[in-house]
Design a protein around this motif. Structure first.
Motif, mmCIF file in Angstrom:
data_model
loop_
_atom_site.group_PDB
_atom_site.id
_atom_site.type_symbol
_atom_site.label_atom_id
_atom_site.label_comp_id
_atom_site.label_asym_id
_atom_site.label_seq_id
_atom_site.Cartn_x
_atom_site.Cartn_y
_atom_site.Cartn_z
ATOM 1 N N GLY A 141 -20.756 -27.332 101.767
ATOM 2 C CA GLY A 141 -20.676 -26.027 101.254
ATOM 3 C C GLY A 141 -19.571 -25.345 101.680
ATOM 4 O O GLY A 141 -18.711 -25.710 102.522
ATOM 5 N N ASP A 142 -19.345 -24.244 101.441
ATOM 6 C CA ASP A 142 -18.285 -23.125 101.686
ATOM 7 C C ASP A 142 -18.424 -22.635 103.098
ATOM 8 O O ASP A 142 -19.447 -21.555 102.982
ATOM 9 N N ARG A 143 -17.757 -23.124 104.090
ATOM 10 C CA ARG A 143 -17.690 -22.590 105.319
ATOM 11 C C ARG A 143 -16.512 -22.055 105.998
ATOM 12 O O ARG A 143 -16.160 -22.888 106.741
ATOM 13 N N PRO A 144 -15.980 -20.951 105.501
ATOM 14 C CA PRO A 144 -14.595 -20.727 105.949
ATOM 15 C C PRO A 144 -14.268 -20.052 107.175
ATOM 16 O O PRO A 144 -13.240 -20.047 107.345
ATOM 17 N N ARG A 145 -15.492 -19.651 107.809
ATOM 18 C CA ARG A 145 -15.272 -18.875 109.303
ATOM 19 C C ARG A 145 -15.560 -19.746 110.383
ATOM 20 O O ARG A 145 -16.325 -20.688 110.129
ATOM 21 N N TRP A 146 -14.422 -19.604 111.361
ATOM 22 C CA TRP A 146 -14.811 -20.263 112.577
ATOM 23 C C TRP A 146 -15.235 -19.108 113.379
ATOM 24 O O TRP A 146 -14.634 -18.333 113.903
ATOM 25 N N VAL A 147 -16.386 -19.938 114.310
ATOM 26 C CA VAL A 147 -17.026 -19.212 115.437
ATOM 27 C C VAL A 147 -16.614 -19.940 116.697
ATOM 28 O O VAL A 147 -16.873 -21.022 116.748
ATOM 29 N N ARG A 148 -15.871 -19.127 117.644
ATOM 30 C CA ARG A 148 -15.496 -19.597 119.017
ATOM 31 C C ARG A 148 -16.946 -19.248 119.832
ATOM 32 O O ARG A 148 -16.973 -17.787 120.100
ATOM 33 N N VAL A 149 -17.610 -19.909 120.718
ATOM 34 C CA VAL A 149 -18.301 -19.514 121.802
ATOM 35 C C VAL A 149 -17.495 -19.921 123.169
ATOM 36 O O VAL A 149 -17.411 -21.001 123.421
ATOM 37 N N ARG A 150 -17.234 -18.696 123.599
ATOM 38 C CA ARG A 150 -16.722 -18.707 125.059
ATOM 39 C C ARG A 150 -17.681 -18.608 126.206
ATOM 40 O O ARG A 150 -18.357 -17.685 126.576
#
Length: 216
Positions: free
Chosen positions: A195-204
């Protein structure tokens, strides 16, 4: 002898399934069109004695013949029980990062109402952080800066061993074009869910801990 022909393993699987369905042995025999005493004999003799009888038993239990004889291939971990003399050992931070590797599948736990939710996501490791892709309004899309936890584990069913790593930190969206390009080129970056998953999430992570389960 493997589980396919081991009468004890098959009988145990039938007993466990009957317990799940709240089904007595007599009821199982009746629904499988056999006498209770014959069912007992069948379980002792094993699948090679009367293959057709086991097909009927499987149908009553809502299983395929293969699932009955060899077990569900998609069963959750932990079906085999603990190994001999199990004990837990704490992992160092370096060991935690070594175990989670460069990419894999983990679980993101988000603090939403009415209760926290946990989602599996495939991740990449990048400069001391976890990163994963999500859609704009997907359940895995946290609020910017949200506190959350990220967990990765591995279980060896045969040996009864494994490890678990837990990271506590906050979520931040990646917007820098160079970072986005680099993340997208890392092994494991493609979302397993498609699917369309354009956002990147960073877990610090502010804290990362882990434990290893050993036996013997």
């Amino acid at each position: 002898m493997n589980d396919t022909t081991d009468p004890a393993a098959v009988a145990r699987r039938i007993t466990d399934r009957c317990r799940q369905l709240d089904l007595s042995e007599d009821s199982l025999a009746h629904r499988a069109a056999m006498a209770p005493r014959y069912l007992v004999h069948l379980l002792e003799a094993g699948p090679t004695f009367d293959p057709g009888g086991f097909v009927r038993i499987a149908a009553v239990l809502g299983l395929s013949r293969d699932e009955l004889l060899t077990g569900r291939q998609d069963a959750p971990p932990g079906q085999s029980g603990p190994g001999p003399r199990p004990r837990l050992l704490d992992l160092t931070e370096a060991e935690c990062w070594d175990l989670v590797g460069t990419h894999g599948v983990g679980r993101i736990a988000l603090p939403v109402r009415p209760a926290p939710v946990v989602y599996p996501v495939n991740y990449v490791v990048d400069h001391g952080s976890f990163a994963y892709r999500t859609g704009e309004s997907a359940g895995t899309a946290p609020a910017e800066g949200a506190a959350l936890s990220f967990q990765v584990d591995h279980i060896d069913e045969y040996l009864g061993r494994g490890w678990s790593v837990l990271a506590l930190g906050s979520a931040h969206y990646v917007d820098d074009p160079e970072d986005l390009s680099r993340l997208s080129g890392l092994p494991g970056a493609a979302p397993w869910a498609g699917g369309d998953r354009p956002r990147w999430v960073r877990v610090r992570p502010d804290e990362i801990t882990g434990r290893r389960l050993v036996t013997g």
